[in-house]
Design a protein around this motif. Structure first.
Motif, PDB file in Angstrom:
ATOM      1  N   ILE A   1      11.177  15.715 -32.234  1.00 10.21           N
ATOM      2  CA  ILE A   1      12.368  15.572 -33.081  1.00 10.21           C
ATOM      3  C   ILE A   1      12.758  14.097 -33.117  1.00 10.21           C
ATOM      4  CG2 ILE A   1      14.829  16.127 -33.302  1.00 10.21           C
ATOM      5  CD1 ILE A   1      14.203  18.794 -31.889  1.00 10.21           C
TER       6      ILE A   1
ATOM      7  N   LYS B   1      18.466  14.651 -35.108  1.00 10.33           N
ATOM      8  CA  LYS B   1      19.113  15.964 -35.014  1.00 10.33           C
ATOM      9  C   LYS B   1      20.616  15.744 -35.033  1.00 10.33           C
ATOM     10  CE  LYS B   1      19.151  18.333 -31.092  1.00 10.33           C
ATOM     11  NZ  LYS B   1      20.560  18.663 -30.717  1.00 10.33           N
TER      12      LYS B   1
ATOM     13  N   ILE C   1      17.980  18.341 -39.314  1.00 13.99           N
ATOM     14  CA  ILE C   1      16.982  17.950 -38.325  1.00 13.99           C
ATOM     15  C   ILE C   1      15.778  17.336 -39.038  1.00 13.99           C
ATOM     16  CG2 ILE C   1      15.833  20.211 -38.260  1.00 13.99           C
ATOM     17  CD1 ILE C   1      15.475  19.682 -35.197  1.00 13.99           C
TER      18      ILE C   1
ATOM     19  N   SER D   1      21.694  27.733 -33.112  1.00 13.12           N
ATOM     20  CA  SER D   1      20.304  27.728 -32.647  1.00 13.12           C
ATOM     21  C   SER D   1      19.350  28.059 -33.801  1.00 13.12           C
ATOM     22  CB  SER D   1      20.107  28.738 -31.520  1.00 13.12           C
ATOM     23  OG  SER D   1      20.892  28.393 -30.393  1.00 13.12           O
TER      24      SER D   1
ATOM     25  N   PHE E   1      15.663  24.671 -31.117  1.00 17.33           N
ATOM     26  CA  PHE E   1      16.658  23.612 -30.987  1.00 17.33           C
ATOM     27  C   PHE E   1      18.017  24.152 -31.380  1.00 17.33           C
ATOM     28  CE2 PHE E   1      15.568  23.448 -35.439  1.00 17.33           C
ATOM     29  CZ  PHE E   1      16.732  23.084 -36.086  1.00 17.33           C
TER      30      PHE E   1
ATOM     31  N   THR F   1      17.710  16.964 -23.713  1.00 20.18           N
ATOM     32  CA  THR F   1      18.860  17.761 -24.142  1.00 20.18           C
ATOM     33  C   THR F   1      20.142  17.112 -23.643  1.00 20.18           C
ATOM     34  OG1 THR F   1      17.541  19.783 -24.045  1.00 20.18           O
ATOM     35  CG2 THR F   1      19.937  20.033 -24.116  1.00 20.18           C
TER      36      THR F   1
END
Length: 610
Positions: A146, A149, A154, A207, A230, A366
């Protein structure tokens, strides 16, 4: 973020030898994994540590296999040892490692950081592929990641398969936990590009799962890569998400220690992207996608950049010189990657007056739920600051005025360089009429130059005839003098035709009682205007053409026929009458006022009798 390490492939023929450069690892990463032998890259484990080994069963004897181990840090070149189940070494080398014509079905894969058999505290991703089958197989994409985001969008990427070259890729995003194809939110194909974007169609704090597959034309489609799970950010991106939005902090002088320095509160909440990928700091590389940026003007040749993170926030801080378009790495701090700790850079090679950039981010992939911190930029050095604005003499271009310093906000149109960058902020004057628009431009000129103005009063900067100094023109629907008003002709009788009287109006087209013409000859009578129908015999010019409609009086007896004639005379002239009562307009002795004569069969007075 796990990324594939591309290295020179070491090929080892199958041979049994009783020694290994690195001793076998003693702990098995359970459970064992059965090889699929289908030609697709098979991820065996994603959490292998350097004291563990992975057991693989069901290899096809005589096939060629490639074994790969990767780490988040591209500077680390994993070293693989393949043994049998008795830990007798078969082959070893830098990842990826190929064994041709494998002779046994069950093996153990041992991972170390390098050929020196070093270890670390990170997870390694171990995979294999049956190369004997792979050339005829459409391989799925590899190593997804990624790069942006946010709360609504995204951007993601992947690597092309190492064993095939797809002509295209198909991707889709579904609600988190759904199987491929179930409840598709957005999807697309890339035309061969290895990246895609959802666009701003996602919901905050929600999500999702991503699926990507290769399209190999004749060889069909690959199985889907995914789900790649994600959760969108709960907050929109912060203003300093990118370098261009870096928040200014004043370097504090005469500060004895970090505890005494004033702090600026910061957060990574909403961090969506980065200008610069994470650097290797202390031998470890994190993920900088959620970084935020700050900048400061060096007031001394040395400075401390201190970041004090909240609990459960493993921060990294980096210092750069240059500008946002060309940053140069200077230093970083990541004291303890396994637990939160204050981070501090001390750098002694600063150039006084230059601008430097600092960023901080969470080491992992994260962002924690409470990614807050305090940042301080300070020095023990002393300096004079006459106006008390935080900037020292020599850095401050006017140390007698606290509103002028390198951190000040430039004000447009005042011929003052508030932020000491040598430039002045002006308004753009595209049409050269000396009145500017609301757009601004930085100028090195101490007074307005070409296409620059010290005001933003022009309401149309593409037309030099429109500006506050212009004269308003009546009835053209244009506000020439930018006062927000338009000029129209007064239409008192509301017949759509105006008089010569001019009125001011906020209407950009004629409203009630307004007209874009002044051709009404009687603005007090709605029946009189250029579009009206002329009425004969009333001495009135209804259509404002300057003429009057009369009846024709051919015999000159003052009585007209039903025929009409247009006349410039305000009262009936020769052979004109305001009535049409003559029953014989060829004989002057016959008309309504004549005396009837008996016995001649003539109706002299036009009363219908004889």
């Amino acid at each position: 973020m796990m990324k594939k390490i591309t290295l020179t492939t070491f090929v080892f023929l199958l041979s049994y030898f009783a020694y290994s450069q690195c001793p076998p690892n003693g702990t098995e990463n359970l459970p064992a994994v059965s090889s699929t032998n289908d030609g697709f890259v098979q991820t065996l484990k994603t959490d292998v540590e350097t004291f563990e080994y992975v057991t693989v069963t069901g290899l096809t004897i005589g096939h060629n296999y490639r074994f790969t181990s990767t780490h988040a840090d591209p500077a680390i070149h994993d070293y693989i040892t393949i043994t049998n189940t008795s830990n007798t070494a078969i082959a070893q080398g830098v990842s990826p490692l190929i064994i041709n014509s494998i002779a046994i079905a069950n093996v153990r894969i041992h991972v170390r950081v390098d050929a020196a058999c070093n270890t670390d505290a990170f997870f390694h991703k171990v995979s294999l592929v049956d190369l004997t089958v792979a050339p005829t197989t459409c391989q799925k994409p590899e190593n997804p990641g990624i790069n942006y985001k946010s709360n609504t969008k995204i951007d993601f990427y992947w690597n092309a398969p190492s064993l095939s070259t797809p002509s295209d890729y198909n991707w889709e995003i579904v609600p988190g936990g759904n199987s491929q194809g179930v409840g598709v939110i957005v999807s697309g194909s890339t035309g061969g590009a290895t990246n895609a974007t959802s666009g701003n169609v996602l919901s905050a704090n929600t999500s999702y799962s991503i699926y990507v597959r290769s399209n190999c034309n004749a060889n069909g489609n690959s199985i889907y890569l995914g789900p790649l799970n994600f959760t969108t950010n709960a907050n929109p991106p912060p203003s300093n998400d990118l370098c261009s939005g870096a928040i200014t902090i004043i370097e504090q002088t005469s500060i004895p220690n970090a505890a005494s320095a004033a702090s600026t509160a910061g957060t990574l909440l909403g961090g969506a992207s980065t200008d610069v990928n994470a650097e290797s700091c202390g031998g470890n590389t994190g993920n900088a996608r959620d970084d935020v940026w700050y900048k400061f003007v060096a007031q001394t040749t040395n400075a401390h950049i201190t970041v004090e993170p909240s609990p459960n926030f493993d921060a990294v801080v980096t210092l750069y010189s240059g500008n946002c378009g060309a940053l140069s790495y200077l230093a970083c701090s990541d004291v303890n990657i396994s637990s939160p700790s204050f981070e501090e850079i001390y750098y002694s090679g600063l150039t006084i007056g230059n601008t430097y950039y600092a960023r901080t981010y969470y080491y992992g992939t994260t962002t924690p739920s409470t990614p807050t911190f305090n940042i301080k930029i300070w020095t023990t050095g002393t300096a004079s600051d006459a106006d008390g604005d935080g900037y020292i003499t020599g850095v401050d271009c006017d140390d007698n005025n606290a509103s002028i310093n390198p951190g000040a906000t430039e004000v447009a149109g005042n011929d003052i360089d508030e932020n000491c960058d040598g430039n002045y902020l002006r308004y753009v004057d595209s049409d050269g009429d000396s009145y500017g628009s609301t757009a601004t431009v930085s100028s090195s000129s101490a007074t307005p130059g070409t296409n620059e103005s010290n005001n933003n009063m022009d309401c149309d900067d593409g037309n030099a005839s429109i500006n506050p100094g212009a004269t308003d023109i009546v009835a053209n629907g244009i506000d020439e003098n930018c006062d927000g008003m338009f000029q129209w002709y007064l239409d008192s009788d509301l017949d759509g035709y105006g008089s010569t009287t001019v009125v001011q109006s906020t209407n950009s087209s004629p409203g009630s009682g307004e007209s874009n013409n002044f051709i009404d000859c009687n603005d007090g009578n709605a029946a009189i205007h250029p579009g009206a129908t002329e009425v004969a015999g009333n001495n009135i010019d209804e259509n404002c053409d300057g003429n009057y409609l009369r009846y024709v009086d051919n015999d000159g007896d003052g009585y007209g026929s039903t025929n009409t004639v247009s006349s410039t005379s305000a009262t009936p002239g020769t052979n004109e009458s305001n009535n049409n009562t003559d029953c014989n307009d060829g004989n002057a002795s016959i008309h309504p006022g004549a005396t009837e004569v008996a016995g001649n069969n003539i109706d002299e007075n036009c009363d219908g009798n004889y």
